[in-house]
Design a protein around this motif. Structure first.
Motif, mmCIF file in Angstrom:
data_model
loop_
_atom_site.group_PDB
_atom_site.id
_atom_site.type_symbol
_atom_site.label_atom_id
_atom_site.label_comp_id
_atom_site.label_asym_id
_atom_site.label_seq_id
_atom_site.Cartn_x
_atom_site.Cartn_y
_atom_site.Cartn_z
ATOM 1 N N ASP A 130 0.817 -1.211 0.000
ATOM 2 C CA ASP A 130 0.000 0.000 0.000
ATOM 3 C C ASP A 130 0.852 1.263 0.000
ATOM 4 O O ASP A 130 0.561 2.223 -0.714
ATOM 5 C CB ASP A 130 -0.928 -0.005 1.218
ATOM 6 N N GLY A 133 2.853 1.317 -3.434
ATOM 7 C CA GLY A 133 2.022 1.259 -4.628
ATOM 8 C C GLY A 133 2.344 0.134 -5.581
ATOM 9 O O GLY A 133 2.555 0.369 -6.780
ATOM 10 N N PHE A 134 2.364 -1.104 -5.092
ATOM 11 C CA PHE A 134 2.585 -2.232 -5.991
ATOM 12 C C PHE A 134 1.703 -3.409 -5.583
ATOM 13 O O PHE A 134 1.160 -3.457 -4.473
ATOM 14 C CB PHE A 134 4.059 -2.652 -6.002
ATOM 15 N N LYS A 172 1.589 -4.967 -10.629
ATOM 16 C CA LYS A 172 1.116 -3.584 -10.700
ATOM 17 C C LYS A 172 2.107 -2.692 -9.966
ATOM 18 O O LYS A 172 2.517 -2.997 -8.848
ATOM 19 C CB LYS A 172 -0.264 -3.463 -10.057
ATOM 20 N N ILE A 173 2.496 -1.595 -10.605
ATOM 21 C CA ILE A 173 3.395 -0.622 -9.987
ATOM 22 C C ILE A 173 2.922 0.785 -10.343
ATOM 23 O O ILE A 173 2.167 0.975 -11.307
ATOM 24 C CB ILE A 173 4.859 -0.817 -10.449
ATOM 25 N N ASP A 174 3.373 1.725 -9.565
ATOM 26 C CA ASP A 174 3.085 3.138 -9.865
ATOM 27 C C ASP A 174 4.159 3.612 -10.843
ATOM 28 O O ASP A 174 5.271 3.979 -10.434
ATOM 29 C CB ASP A 174 3.100 3.956 -8.577
ATOM 30 N N SER A 175 3.841 3.578 -12.126
ATOM 31 C CA SER A 175 4.842 3.887 -13.162
ATOM 32 C C SER A 175 5.337 5.320 -13.119
ATOM 33 O O SER A 175 6.398 5.627 -13.680
ATOM 34 C CB SER A 175 4.256 3.585 -14.548
ATOM 35 N N SER A 176 4.596 6.180 -12.427
ATOM 36 C CA SER A 176 5.021 7.586 -12.381
ATOM 37 C C SER A 176 6.249 7.787 -11.503
ATOM 38 O O SER A 176 6.984 8.764 -11.661
ATOM 39 C CB SER A 176 3.869 8.461 -11.870
ATOM 40 N N LYS A 177 6.478 6.860 -10.588
ATOM 41 C CA LYS A 177 7.629 7.029 -9.692
ATOM 42 C C LYS A 177 8.466 5.760 -9.551
ATOM 43 O O LYS A 177 9.605 5.804 -9.061
ATOM 44 C CB LYS A 177 7.168 7.495 -8.310
ATOM 45 N N THR A 178 7.933 4.606 -9.953
ATOM 46 C CA THR A 178 8.637 3.334 -9.778
ATOM 47 C C THR A 178 9.476 3.018 -11.000
ATOM 48 O O THR A 178 9.008 3.130 -12.136
ATOM 49 C CB THR A 178 7.640 2.196 -9.520
ATOM 50 N N VAL A 198 11.631 2.065 -5.633
ATOM 51 C CA VAL A 198 10.502 2.942 -5.333
ATOM 52 C C VAL A 198 10.984 4.064 -4.417
ATOM 53 O O VAL A 198 11.403 3.787 -3.287
ATOM 54 C CB VAL A 198 9.346 2.172 -4.659
ATOM 55 N N TYR A 200 10.823 6.907 -1.701
ATOM 56 C CA TYR A 200 9.933 7.162 -0.568
ATOM 57 C C TYR A 200 10.475 8.362 0.191
ATOM 58 O O TYR A 200 11.540 8.284 0.824
ATOM 59 C CB TYR A 200 9.853 5.938 0.346
#
Length: 397
Positions: A130, A133-134, A172-178, A198, A200
Motif C-alpha cells: 500500500d 504502490g505495488f 502492478k506498480i506506480d509507473s510515475s515514480k517506480t 521505489v 519514498y
C-alpha cells in the motif's frame, strides 16, 4: 562382570561402529532446505555470500546486526536531535519471512531520512504494497527455469535459474515514480518485473523478489555476475547494515554436539548410547542387592551344659548318679534312632542292636552287663564309672 554382560557390551560396540561406518561411507543426500543462514554450506545457505560480501560491496563498509530492524535502528536513533546516528542502506535477504509491524514502520521512517532499504524477499506485507504502490501475483507458467535480466546490463549473458525460484512478480506498480530494474522471462517469452526501485520521501526502497540469487548454489554456479549487478544499484558511498539470521549464535555451529545432532546417523547413535546406558543402569540396579550382613548362627550349648553338669557331679564324687544318667542317655538314643525296645535288656535286645548297628556282639554284651551291674548296686566307684564310659565310647553309638 558377568560373561553375558560382556557379550552385550561387545555387541553394542559393534553396532555403534557399524552405524558410524555406514554413515561415513554412504553418499550424502543434498540438503535443499532454504535456510538462508550464514553458516550453512547447503545449496540455499548464505555461507559463500557471507565470505565474499566484502568483495561484493567494495568500497562500502558492512556492519551486521542480528536483532530486529526496529531494535537496531532505535538503538541508533538520537531522540534529542530527532535524527539517526547512522546513514546508509539496510540490507535484508530473506525468504518467506515476514517483518514485524514495528520494524516495518521503523524502516519507512529510516528511508524518509534519506536512506536506502534493500529488501530481497519472496513475500511483502500489505503495508509495503500500500505504501509503495505495488501488487504481487504468481505466474501459472510452471517452467523448469526462469531467465533473469538486469535492465542496465542488457549486454550481459542470460541467467537461467532452475532451483529454488518462485514465480512471484510485480503485477502492478506506480509507473510515475517506480523504476523497473530487473525482469524475469518465462518459457513463453513473457517478461515480468521482479526488481524495482521505489522512492519514498527522501530515500529509496529496492525490492527484489528472488532472494535465491544470493545463495551458495547460484554464487558457485556462474551466476555471481547477476548478484553483482543487483547489488550494484546500492549507493556506492553509503554504509551497509546487514540484517543477518542467527548472527549472534554463529559460534554454536562449531559445537561438537550441534554437529553430532545435525547428522542423522550420529544423532541416532547418540540416542542409542543413552538408551543402552539407561537400560544397563536399570537392570544392574535391580540385580545388585545390598550386602547381607553375616549373622552368626545360634550356638548349640547343649554339649557345654552337659559337660558343666557332668563336671559338677564328678566333683561331688556322685559316680552312681553320673552312671545312671549315661544309661538313660544311651537307652534313649537306642529307642529314638534304632527303634529298639529297651524294656528288657536280654539276648533279644543284644541281637537286635547287633543287627541294626553293626557293632560286635561282644561289645554290646559288655555294655549291657555294666548297665545291669550299675542298676543293681547303690554305689558305683570311680573305676567302674571310667570302665563303663570306655565301653560306651568303644561302642560309639
Amino acid at each position: 562382570m558377568p560373561k553375558s554382560l560382556k557379550i552385550y557390551i561387545f555387541l553394542l560396540v559393534v553396532i555403534f561402529i557399524g552405524i558410524i561406518w555406514a554413515d561415513a561411507t554412504k553418499e550424502r543426500p543434498i540438503d535443499w532446505r532454504e535456510s538462508y543462514s550464514l553458516n550453512e554450506k547447503i545449496p540455499f545457505g548464505l555461507f559463500v555470500f557471507n565470505q565474499e560480501h566484502k568483495t561484493l560491496f567494495k568500497p562500502q563498509t558492512v556492519e551486521k546486526f542480528s536483532e530486529s530492524p526496529y531494535e537496531f535502528l532505535d538503538r541508533n536513533y538520537n531522540t534529542y536531535d530527532s535524527i539517526y546516528d547512522i546513514e546508509g542502506t539496510i540490507l535484508l535477504i530473506q525468504n518467506k519471512s515476514a517483518i514485524d509491524e514495528f520494524s516495518e514502520n521503523e524502516l519507512f521512517y529510516f528511508a524518509s531520512h534519506g536512506n536506502t532499504i534493500f529488501h530481497s524477499n519472496s513475500i511483502f506485507s500489505q503495508k509495503f504494497a500500500d505504501s509503495l504502490g505495488f501488487e504481487i501475483k504468481y505466474s501459472n507458467d510452471f517452467a523448469d527455469s526462469l531467465q533473469f535480466k538486469i535492465n542496465r546490463n542488457q549486454k550481459a549473458s542470460n541467467f537461467y535459474f532452475n532451483k529454488g525460484i518462485n514465480t512471484a512478480y510485480f503485477s502492478k506498480i506506480d509507473s510515475s515514480k517506480t523504476e523497473v530494474l530487473g525482469t524475469q522471462i518465462n518459457s513463453k517469452g513473457e517478461k515480468f518485473a521482479n526488481f524495482i526501485r521505489v522512492p519514498y520521501k527522501n530515500g529509496n526502497f529496492y525490492l527484489h523478489l528472488q532472494p535465491v540469487a544470493f545463495t551458495n548454489y547460484y554464487l558457485l554456479n556462474k551466476h555471481s555476475q547477476y548478484t553483482e549487478d543487483v547489488l550494484g544499484y546500492i549507493p556506492s558511498k553509503s554504509s551497509i547494515y546487514w540484517k543477518v539470521k542467527q548472527y549472534d549464535n554463529e559460534e554454536l555451529s562449531s559445537s561438537p554436539m550441534r554437529y553430532l545432532l545435525s547428522q542423522p546417523a550420529l544423532k541416532w547413535s547418540w540416542y542409542l548410547a543413552w538408551i543402552t546406558l539407561i537400560i544397563f543402569m536399570f537392570f544392574n540396579a535391580k540385580r545388585r542387592q545390598r550386602v547381607i550382613p553375616i549373622k552368626e548362627p545360634l550356638k548349640n550349648t547343649t554339649v557345654d551344659f552337659t559337660k558343666t553338669i557332668g563336671n559338677l557331679y564328678y566333683q561331688e564324687k556322685d559316680h552312681q548318679n553320673i552312671a545312671e544318667k549315661k544309661i538313660i542317655f544311651f537307652l534313649e538314643k537306642i529307642r529314638n534312632e534304632y527303634y529298639i525296645d529297651t524294656y528288657n535288656l536280654d539276648e533279644t535286645f543284644i541281637n537286635r542292636v547287633n543287627q541294626k548297628t553293626g557293632r560286635t556282639k561282644k561289645d554290646i554284651e559288655n555294655v549291657v552287663f555294666m548297665i545291669k551291674k550299675i542298676r543293681n548296686q547303690s554305689n558305683t566307684t570311680e573305676k567302674e564309672l571310667i570302665t563303663f564310659n570306655e565301653l560306651l565310647e568303644k561302642l560309639n553309638l
